[in-house]
Write a protein that holds these residues in place. Structure first.
Motif, mmCIF file in Angstrom:
data_model
loop_
_atom_site.group_PDB
_atom_site.id
_atom_site.type_symbol
_atom_site.label_atom_id
_atom_site.label_comp_id
_atom_site.label_asym_id
_atom_site.label_seq_id
_atom_site.Cartn_x
_atom_site.Cartn_y
_atom_site.Cartn_z
ATOM 1 N N ILE A 50 0.977 -1.336 0.615
ATOM 2 C CA ILE A 50 0.512 -0.306 0.129
ATOM 3 C C ILE A 50 0.751 0.936 0.046
ATOM 4 C CG2 ILE A 50 -1.898 1.366 1.563
ATOM 5 C CD1 ILE A 50 -2.932 -1.275 2.395
ATOM 6 N N TYR A 51 2.023 0.689 0.434
ATOM 7 C CA TYR A 51 2.743 2.405 1.018
ATOM 8 C C TYR A 51 3.320 2.267 -0.421
ATOM 9 C CZ TYR A 51 6.351 5.217 2.116
ATOM 10 O OH TYR A 51 8.021 6.771 2.579
ATOM 11 N N GLY A 52 3.598 1.391 -0.823
ATOM 12 C CA GLY A 52 4.543 1.683 -2.529
ATOM 13 C C GLY A 52 3.286 2.049 -3.683
ATOM 14 N N ARG A 53 2.155 2.025 -3.784
ATOM 15 C CA ARG A 53 1.066 2.357 -4.711
ATOM 16 C C ARG A 53 0.815 3.798 -4.468
ATOM 17 N NH1 ARG A 53 -4.009 -1.279 -4.673
ATOM 18 N NH2 ARG A 53 -3.139 -2.572 -6.157
ATOM 19 N N ARG A 54 1.222 4.109 -2.743
ATOM 20 C CA ARG A 54 1.386 5.589 -2.276
ATOM 21 C C ARG A 54 1.910 6.383 -2.916
ATOM 22 N NH1 ARG A 54 0.365 5.493 3.492
ATOM 23 N NH2 ARG A 54 -1.690 4.523 2.754
ATOM 24 N N LEU A 55 2.848 6.012 -2.866
ATOM 25 C CA LEU A 55 4.589 6.432 -3.203
ATOM 26 C C LEU A 55 4.067 6.588 -4.525
ATOM 27 C CD1 LEU A 55 7.347 5.441 -1.578
ATOM 28 C CD2 LEU A 55 6.170 7.731 -1.288
ATOM 29 N N CYS A 56 3.819 6.012 -5.881
ATOM 30 C CA CYS A 56 3.103 5.971 -6.605
ATOM 31 C C CYS A 56 1.975 7.213 -7.237
ATOM 32 C CB CYS A 56 3.225 4.789 -7.744
ATOM 33 S SG CYS A 56 3.881 3.283 -7.841
ATOM 34 N N GLU A 57 1.920 7.269 -6.139
ATOM 35 C CA GLU A 57 0.436 8.260 -6.833
ATOM 36 C C GLU A 57 0.611 9.937 -5.967
ATOM 37 O OE1 GLU A 57 -2.634 7.072 -4.008
ATOM 38 O OE2 GLU A 57 -3.025 5.242 -5.575
ATOM 39 N N GLU A 58 2.026 9.897 -5.574
ATOM 40 C CA GLU A 58 2.293 10.687 -5.133
ATOM 41 C C GLU A 58 3.183 11.944 -5.725
ATOM 42 O OE1 GLU A 58 3.951 10.084 -1.147
ATOM 43 O OE2 GLU A 58 1.589 10.545 -0.096
ATOM 44 N N GLU A 59 4.379 10.431 -6.451
ATOM 45 C CA GLU A 59 5.739 11.097 -7.126
ATOM 46 C C GLU A 59 5.338 10.860 -8.232
ATOM 47 O OE1 GLU A 59 9.261 8.690 -5.100
ATOM 48 O OE2 GLU A 59 7.839 9.468 -3.423
ATOM 49 N N LEU A 60 4.457 9.981 -9.576
ATOM 50 C CA LEU A 60 4.379 9.787 -10.677
ATOM 51 C C LEU A 60 2.976 10.349 -11.651
ATOM 52 C CD1 LEU A 60 5.664 5.967 -10.738
ATOM 53 C CD2 LEU A 60 6.996 7.968 -10.467
ATOM 54 N N GLN A 61 3.207 10.755 -12.857
ATOM 55 C CA GLN A 61 1.862 10.525 -12.865
ATOM 56 C C GLN A 61 1.422 9.499 -13.270
ATOM 57 O OE1 GLN A 61 0.870 14.131 -14.074
ATOM 58 N NE2 GLN A 61 2.753 14.412 -12.642
ATOM 59 N N GLU A 62 -0.282 10.096 -13.106
ATOM 60 C CA GLU A 62 -1.588 8.525 -13.263
ATOM 61 C C GLU A 62 -0.880 7.966 -14.203
ATOM 62 O OE1 GLU A 62 -6.164 7.297 -13.285
ATOM 63 O OE2 GLU A 62 -5.288 9.322 -12.801
ATOM 64 N N GLY A 63 -0.889 8.129 -15.063
ATOM 65 C CA GLY A 63 -0.435 7.415 -16.734
ATOM 66 C C GLY A 63 1.001 6.911 -16.992
ATOM 67 N N ASP A 64 1.560 6.850 -15.563
ATOM 68 C CA ASP A 64 3.300 6.795 -15.692
ATOM 69 C C ASP A 64 3.776 5.428 -14.540
ATOM 70 O OD1 ASP A 64 6.058 7.020 -17.079
ATOM 71 O OD2 ASP A 64 6.640 8.180 -15.236
ATOM 72 N N TYR A 65 2.562 5.122 -14.003
ATOM 73 C CA TYR A 65 2.589 4.170 -12.863
ATOM 74 C C TYR A 65 3.288 2.861 -13.862
ATOM 75 C CZ TYR A 65 -0.537 6.630 -9.962
ATOM 76 O OH TYR A 65 -1.135 8.317 -9.464
ATOM 77 N N PRO A 66 3.496 2.051 -12.678
ATOM 78 C CA PRO A 66 4.287 1.277 -13.266
ATOM 79 C C PRO A 66 3.385 -0.230 -13.477
ATOM 80 C CG PRO A 66 5.067 1.498 -10.792
ATOM 81 C CD PRO A 66 4.392 2.372 -11.059
ATOM 82 N N GLU A 67 4.048 -1.338 -13.888
ATOM 83 C CA GLU A 67 2.976 -2.116 -14.156
ATOM 84 C C GLU A 67 2.353 -3.297 -12.600
ATOM 85 O OE1 GLU A 67 3.675 -5.714 -17.092
ATOM 86 O OE2 GLU A 67 4.564 -3.524 -17.750
ATOM 87 N N GLU A 68 3.304 -2.977 -11.849
ATOM 88 C CA GLU A 68 3.271 -3.664 -10.237
ATOM 89 C C GLU A 68 1.947 -3.039 -9.682
ATOM 90 O OE1 GLU A 68 6.959 -4.591 -12.171
ATOM 91 O OE2 GLU A 68 5.845 -3.331 -12.115
ATOM 92 N N TYR A 69 2.340 -1.652 -9.884
ATOM 93 C CA TYR A 69 0.643 -0.599 -9.017
ATOM 94 C C TYR A 69 -0.576 -1.424 -9.284
ATOM 95 C CZ TYR A 69 -2.188 3.537 -7.906
ATOM 96 O OH TYR A 69 -3.143 3.662 -7.307
ATOM 97 N N TYR A 70 -0.844 -1.914 -10.261
ATOM 98 C CA TYR A 70 -1.755 -2.281 -11.209
ATOM 99 C C TYR A 70 -2.347 -3.924 -10.355
ATOM 100 C CZ TYR A 70 -2.328 2.108 -13.621
ATOM 101 O OH TYR A 70 -2.565 2.949 -13.560
#
Length: 185
Positions: A50-70
């Motif tokens: 969950i924390y890794g996902r939250r970091l993606c949301e805070e630091e990356l653009q939505e279209g730039d999330y890694p596959e692992e996020y999903y």
């Protein structure tokens, strides 16, 4: 050739992927934590995801999330959950039965004086026996890896090393003794 610096997306992808892999390993095999249940550790690793996902949301653009996020978020488990509870119970009961049938263990109770280590072994076994009666799987899991026969062997060797070897005394001659007879001169 210089090593390529990974970008933040790759770093976060690795964090989430490793946490998912760790969660799967824990879920399949259980853990070895001496104080916490598998449920507590599984939920902790889930929180890392969950924390890794939250970091993606805070630091990356939505279209730039890694596959692992999903990847699907692992389910939350009850905190007292243990992966191989029945196996732990079976192994612990078998080990306890073997110890209580062991002649070295039985011999401990026939001794009027016990060394400090012998007293400790009796306390350990009593504690583990209590963990079985209370169905404390975390304590029982610690007990499975306990080397009772090795501990008993080291105590025997230690006691053998400190036990003084009795000297065979020359018997005194009968009749009138001289001072030389008394001091083996």
């Amino acid at each position: 050739m210089a090593k390529r610096q990974r970008n933040r997306k790759e770093q976060l992808a690795e964090v989430i992927r490793e946490s998912h892999e760790q969660w799967k390993r824990l879920r399949e095999n259980g853990g070895n934590d001496p104080f916490w249940t598998d449920g507590v550790n599984l939920n902790l690793v889930r929180n890392h995801i969950i924390y890794g996902r939250r970091l993606c949301e805070e630091e990356l653009q939505e279209g730039d999330y890694p596959e692992e996020y999903y990847l699907p978020l692992p389910e939350k488990v009850p905190p007292n959950y243990m992966v191989k509870g029945d196996e732990i119970r079976r192994k612990t009961s078998e080990l306890m039965r073997n110890i209580k049938e062991n002649p070295d263990y039985i011999g401990l109770f026939g001794k009027s004086e016990k060394s400090q280590k012998e007293v400790e072994i009796i306390k350990y076994i009593s504690g583990y026996s209590q963990s079985i009666s209370e169905d404390d799987l975390v304590a029982m899991r610690r007990f499975i890896h306990w080397d009772f026969s090795g501990m008993m062997q080291s105590i025997k060797e230690e006691l053998r090393d400190i036990t003084p070897v009795a000297e065979i005394e020359k018997s005194l001659p009968e009749g009138q003794l001289s001072i030389f007879d008394l001091f083996n001169i």
